[in-house]
Design a protein around this motif. Structure first.
Motif, mmCIF file in Angstrom:
data_model
loop_
_atom_site.group_PDB
_atom_site.id
_atom_site.type_symbol
_atom_site.label_atom_id
_atom_site.label_comp_id
_atom_site.label_asym_id
_atom_site.label_seq_id
_atom_site.Cartn_x
_atom_site.Cartn_y
_atom_site.Cartn_z
ATOM 1 N N GLY A 5 0.542 -0.994 0.079
ATOM 2 C CA GLY A 5 0.211 0.297 -0.111
ATOM 3 C C GLY A 5 1.330 0.728 0.170
ATOM 4 O O GLY A 5 1.652 1.327 0.323
ATOM 5 N N THR A 6 0.479 2.081 -0.019
ATOM 6 C CA THR A 6 1.047 4.089 0.146
ATOM 7 C C THR A 6 0.458 4.822 0.515
ATOM 8 O O THR A 6 -1.092 4.750 0.865
ATOM 9 N N PHE A 7 0.907 5.265 1.342
ATOM 10 C CA PHE A 7 0.552 5.821 2.788
ATOM 11 C C PHE A 7 1.531 6.924 2.738
ATOM 12 O O PHE A 7 2.772 7.522 2.215
ATOM 13 N N ASN A 8 1.331 8.265 3.497
ATOM 14 C CA ASN A 8 1.678 9.599 3.877
ATOM 15 C C ASN A 8 2.723 9.207 5.270
ATOM 16 O O ASN A 8 2.164 9.236 6.456
ATOM 17 N N VAL A 9 3.455 9.615 5.046
ATOM 18 C CA VAL A 9 4.503 9.830 6.959
ATOM 19 C C VAL A 9 4.334 11.070 6.863
ATOM 20 O O VAL A 9 4.304 12.260 5.623
ATOM 21 N N GLY B 87 7.034 18.419 4.867
ATOM 22 C CA GLY B 87 5.737 17.840 6.292
ATOM 23 C C GLY B 87 5.271 16.586 6.189
ATOM 24 O O GLY B 87 4.224 15.936 7.059
ATOM 25 N N SER B 88 5.293 16.661 4.987
ATOM 26 C CA SER B 88 4.037 15.273 4.346
ATOM 27 C C SER B 88 5.088 14.337 3.354
ATOM 28 O O SER B 88 5.546 15.095 2.555
ATOM 29 N N GLN B 89 5.328 12.810 3.501
ATOM 30 C CA GLN B 89 5.688 12.481 1.943
ATOM 31 C C GLN B 89 5.102 10.817 1.560
ATOM 32 O O GLN B 89 5.138 10.349 2.903
ATOM 33 N N GLU B 90 4.796 10.886 0.558
ATOM 34 C CA GLU B 90 4.317 8.901 0.341
ATOM 35 C C GLU B 90 5.402 8.384 0.028
ATOM 36 O O GLU B 90 6.322 8.770 -0.568
ATOM 37 N N VAL B 91 5.228 7.502 0.658
ATOM 38 C CA VAL B 91 5.777 5.991 1.117
ATOM 39 C C VAL B 91 5.178 4.345 0.366
ATOM 40 O O VAL B 91 3.688 5.050 0.639
HETATM 41 C C1 LIG Z 1 -0.734 12.332 0.475
HETATM 42 O O1 LIG Z 1 -0.604 13.205 0.812
HETATM 43 C C2 LIG Z 1 -1.408 14.088 0.404
HETATM 44 C C3 LIG Z 1 -1.451 15.943 0.566
HETATM 45 O O2 LIG Z 1 -1.745 15.690 1.817
HETATM 46 C C4 LIG Z 1 -2.285 13.669 -0.867
HETATM 47 O O3 LIG Z 1 -2.877 14.227 -1.927
HETATM 48 C C5 LIG Z 1 -2.451 12.289 -1.293
HETATM 49 O O4 LIG Z 1 -3.172 11.905 -1.688
HETATM 50 C C6 LIG Z 1 -2.109 11.655 -0.078
HETATM 51 N N1 LIG Z 1 -1.407 10.027 -0.495
HETATM 52 C C7 LIG Z 1 -2.235 9.121 0.086
HETATM 53 C C8 LIG Z 1 -1.580 7.985 -0.482
HETATM 54 O O5 LIG Z 1 -2.971 9.388 1.024
#
Ligand SMILES: *[C@@H]1O[C@H](CO)[C@@H](O)[C@H](O)[C@H]1NC(C)=O
Ligand SMILES: *[C@@H]1O[C@H](CO)[C@@H](O)[C@H](O)[C@H]1NC(C)=O
Ligand SMILES: *[C@@H]1O[C@H](CO)[C@@H](O)[C@H](O)[C@H]1NC(C)=O
Length: 128
Positions: free
Chosen positions: A50-54, A93-97
């Motif tokens: 899965g892809t998530f935000n740190v 403040g945010s990075q997708e992984v």
């Molecule tokens: C991660 O955060 C960005 C900016 O808020 C957003 O556009 C994106 O959909 C988010 N990605 C996930 C996998 O939630």
């Protein structure tokens, strides 16, 4: 006696020049910043593949950030390869992984957010 004295002073000069070559690097310019990680935290559950935000706090960011940014996962056994993200802007403040598909489900994963190899999230779960 004269000869011995000359040899002795030559050695002293040689040792002194070796020591000055090995003089320590100036560390005062380093300003490694350890942002407080918001997510993942103890209640976070990610899934394999899965892809998530740190996400992390940026309100205490220094004027100059000299350390490179990178995100790894780790367990008690240590850092896991590959790097999940690098070269991003620490001020964002945010990075997708994306969790690599070959990782094993476990409840003791942590995110490591560089600046610093000791800047870890709490343990959280990654499920199948
Ligand atoms: C991660 O955060 C960005 C900016 O808020 C957003 O556009 C994106 O959909 C988010 N990605 C996930 C996998 O939630
Ligand atoms: C913990 O992480 C989740 C996302 O995994 C986030 O929605 C939540 O706000 C975080 N909790 C705290 C206290 O920051
Ligand atoms: C930030 O870096 C610039 C350029 O190297 C320097 O002129 C400035 O003094 C630095 N500011 C701080 C607060 O370290």
């Amino acid at each position: 006696m004269k000869f011995t004295t000359t040899i002795t002073s030559l050695i002293v000069v040689l040792v002194a020049s070796m020591l000055s070559v090995a003089a320590p690097i100036d560390h005062t310019k380093r300003d490694v910043w350890d942002p407080t990680i918001i997510s993942p935290n103890a209640s976070t559950v990610w899934t394999i593949g899965g892809t998530f935000n740190v996400t992390w706090q940026t309100d205490d960011a220094p004027v100059n950030i000299s350390n490179g940014a990178a995100i790894f996962l780790r367990t008690d056994a240590g850092m896991l390869q590959p790097v999940l993200a690098q070269g991003f802007d620490l001020r964002s403040g945010s990075q997708e992984v994306t969790v690599p598909a070959n990782f094993t489900p476990a409840t003791n994963y942590r995110v490591v957010l560089f600046g610093d190899s000791g800047n870890w999230s709490p343990e959280f779960a990654i499920t199948a």
